[in-house]
Design an enzyme around this catalytic site. Sequence first.
Site, PDB file in Angstrom:
ATOM      1  N   VAL A 158       5.415  -0.533   2.712  1.00 41.63           N
ATOM      2  CA  VAL A 158       4.343  -0.662   3.701  1.00 41.63           C
ATOM      3  C   VAL A 158       3.287  -1.619   3.147  1.00 41.63           C
ATOM      4  CG1 VAL A 158       2.621   0.528   5.110  1.00 41.63           C
ATOM      5  CG2 VAL A 158       4.760   1.676   4.509  1.00 41.63           C
ATOM      6  N   ILE A 181       0.819  -1.228   0.000  1.00 38.16           N
ATOM      7  CA  ILE A 181       0.000   0.000   0.000  1.00 38.16           C
ATOM      8  C   ILE A 181       0.841   1.261   0.000  1.00 38.16           C
ATOM      9  CG2 ILE A 181      -2.015  -1.044   1.093  1.00 38.16           C
ATOM     10  CD1 ILE A 181      -1.064   0.042   3.757  1.00 38.16           C
ATOM     11  N   ASP A 203      10.185  15.573   7.969  1.00 37.20           N
ATOM     12  CA  ASP A 203       9.771  15.163   6.613  1.00 37.20           C
ATOM     13  C   ASP A 203       8.254  15.252   6.477  1.00 37.20           C
ATOM     14  OD1 ASP A 203      10.156  14.344   4.013  1.00 37.20           O
ATOM     15  OD2 ASP A 203      10.210  12.216   4.487  1.00 37.20           O
TER      16      ASP A 203
END
Length: 1003
Positions: free
Chosen positions: A723, A715, A841
């Site tokens: 992931v 995903i 980030d």
Amino acid sequence: MDSRQLICLSPFSCIAILIFSLVIILITNNAYASYGENEPDYLALLQFKSTITRDPYETLTSWNSSLHFCNWSGVSCGKRHRRVIVLNMMSQGLTGSLSPLVGNLTFLRELWLTNNSFEGTIPHEVGRLSRLRFLYLDQNKFSGAIPTNLSGCSNLEELQLGSNKLVGSIPKDISFLSKLTLFVVDHNKLTGGIPHFLGNITSMKVFSISLNPFGGSIPDTLGRLKSLTKIYSSGCNISGTIPNSIYNNSLLTVLSMSDNQLNGSLPPAIGSLLPHLVFFQLKNNQLSGILPPAISNCSKLRYLEMDGNDFSGKLTIDFSKLRDINRVLLQHNLFGSGEADEMKFIDSLTSCSKLQYLGLGNCRFQGVVPKSIGNLSHQLQTLNLGSNQLYGNLPSSVGNLVGLKALSLVENQFTGKIPSTIGMLQNLQAAFLYENQFSGSIPDALGNLSKLVILSLRANKLEGDIPPILGNYHQLQKLELSNNKLSGKIPKQILQLPSLSVLLNLSRNNLFGSLPMEVGDLKMLSNLDLSHNNLSGNIPGSLGGCVSLSFLSLKGNLFQGMIPPSFSSLRGVMKLDLSHNNLSGQIPRFLERFSLQYIDLSFNDFEGEAPLLGVFANASAFSILGNSRLCGGLLELGLPKCNKTKKHGKMRIPFIIVILIASTHFILLCLVYVWCKKKCKTHPSQSSMNEQLFMKVSYNQLLKATDGFSEANLIGKGGFSYVYKGILNFCDDRFVAVKVLHLHNRGAHKSFKAECEAWRRIRHRNLLKIITSCSSIDFQGNDFKALVYEFMPNGSLHDWLHSSSSTMRLNLLQRLNILIDVASALDYLHNQCSTTIIHGDLKPSNILLDKNMIAHVGDFGLTRFFGTYLDQNNSSGTTGTIGYAPPVAEYGLGSVMTSSGDVYSFGILLLEVMTGKKPTDDVFTEGLTLHKFASMALRDRVSNFIDGDAIDMQNTGTNVYEECLASIVKIGVSCSMDSPLLRMNIKIVVHKLQHILDVLQNV
């Protein structure tokens, strides 16, 4: 060096010093001698620069002696004489005043300063620019009067002074500009009426004076302007009639005089007098009589806006001749004749294939809507037939209008069933069908309208159950089904719409059964009205989860039991009505702490002492009538005094029980303390204790959970990880997200360590929840590290912003709530943790959305902890993602990350959320950035720059709505300033965004 030292120098040293001095003198003299006769231009430009106090895009950086001024940014010179002929500083964000020395640029032909922030008066020296042809000073902050000596600019062709703060009247000298073709002074504060002498400028083509408080009337002399093609005089407080001489300007393509106090009628032959009209706008005046049928002779007409007048009689325009017509806005007039064929004009509108807006509401049209309504243009976006005297069935052919976004049929006398063909209007966003006599059931086909934002069917005769399929409205913000004959239970599906934020009104029906627990999922809802039904049972405690409620009414039902303690979470509620039920128990004291404007608890079975504080201190702000077992309270209520003795007697036994329970808890706590002391000897490490809080998981378990880390379960991808979606048994077979680190990538081990440390330290509603971690080896003997997170079913913010799927659309309130969630998470990391934590980030792909569209910040692989060992050993290397990371000078190699860097990333993220544009989009070239793009938007109508899915059609253009949009964009611009010192504090960001949300919810 004194004279004695000079004598001691060698002859060669003296010669060297002399030569060096001569060179300096020659260079200095040449700097000026090289300009010669052009020196006035050079000095004038330097003076122009010196009066600029802010240059955010560094446009004037090139204005120095290293370049000839003809090569300076925005400056153009003539090839022969090398004198300045063009000065173009449009949209450069400049702040300051305009130097009077601009009048020394005597060869200047064009001066373009549009869309900046120049202040002060327009210098009179501009009148010395006799060669000037184009003077554009619009969209600034110039104040004072228009210079009286502009006639000195004898070659001036275009004068643009709009959108400033100019005052006074139009000077007479303007009439001597014999070559002037464009005169624009709109959106200022000019007074003194429209001068008659403007009729002397016979070269005039464009005349725009809108949005000034001129007053007076329209002078006849404007009829002399035979070259005139466009007149804009809207919102000028003008009265009287439109002079007949205006209709002599046969070249007119635009005639806009809306929002004044004009009266009288239009000439019958207007179509032959003004045959070239494209834009005909006279809305919001006091014009009367019939709308001349001869308008059909204006064959080029695109915009016909006559709404808000007193036009009457039968509408007999033959629209079939107006093939290019785009808007026909005639609402709020007195049209209507009572004749049987009164609506026949719709037949002629079917030939208008470009028609997008048809407004016929708030008139006196009578009769049946013809079936030809379905033959209108497929481009039609808005159809308003509301507030007339239309009757009969709504033709099923309305389903052919596939381009429709807004449909209003309100306050008519339509009967019969709502045609199921409405379900074919896949683009419909707003459906207003209230206050008619529609009967039968709500058609299931309405569930197909997945883009609906507003559905209002109130005050009809609808019956049957509420279709559960209405739960398909994933963008719905407002649902009104009140004042009908609906029965059955409330379907839980409509209570699970995360977008429902403005209103859910099911009042005055025959609904029964209990209120589903799912009502607590309406976390964004402001107004909930379920009054006057037959709902029963206890009020579910989950209702306390509706933390955004400002109005809640459960009046006139059969609810029983106590007011749930969870209601203490409804701190924003302003009006609360629980009257006419069977509620019992004491009135909760937490209601005294609410900022309620009114509360009605009357006609229930409450007991005990009535509250005295908060809203209960003002007898006119609450009602507790019909509760016979209440006592005390305000004297004016006339309630009996409370029996304190009896009360203490009743409380004696519970008091003893409380003492016993407290004693037991104390003993247990002592035992736990002793046990913990023993445990600490065996496990002294804090990190070890934290690790035991998580369930252990093996590589084999994760392999099975993700079906062998299959591609089908992938995903997401990142720089250091993949992931996967999976199911773990010890998580009650719920989905989880498994982040597998690419340990062969440089920095992956460090990323894993940073992320584990982050999750060990932090807990917050808007941070992604970690379930466990895995540090093991795979079946090939390689190191394996993974993190297991709570699965977010709605994916990432990036997916919602940039998906091509029609079902993934975010409205403005959803976007704003997401931004508040992210800002709240940053505020927690920066200001509320024991050690300041820097995410490093922040970007849309790292913002994940749960089933309720609540945002969770994830991916802490680049996290830094200020003042810790981790911080000192992880401060090198380029940090963050291109476009979202601060400027290189701030986050370059070897630089230390700061919280202001996160604020910069948030600012860029906010601007992307609002505009729908990535900071790395191809459009951002040649110095244009998302930050600059947004800064430019603030000088225009901001809604023109906002992502279309975020725009609220009903409120676009209103002052409050536009101000809210501008305020949001300003926050993004402030957060993404190049200088960290200029960026807004994240705590202030949260406060400001929350305030904007509160305002928008009441628009």
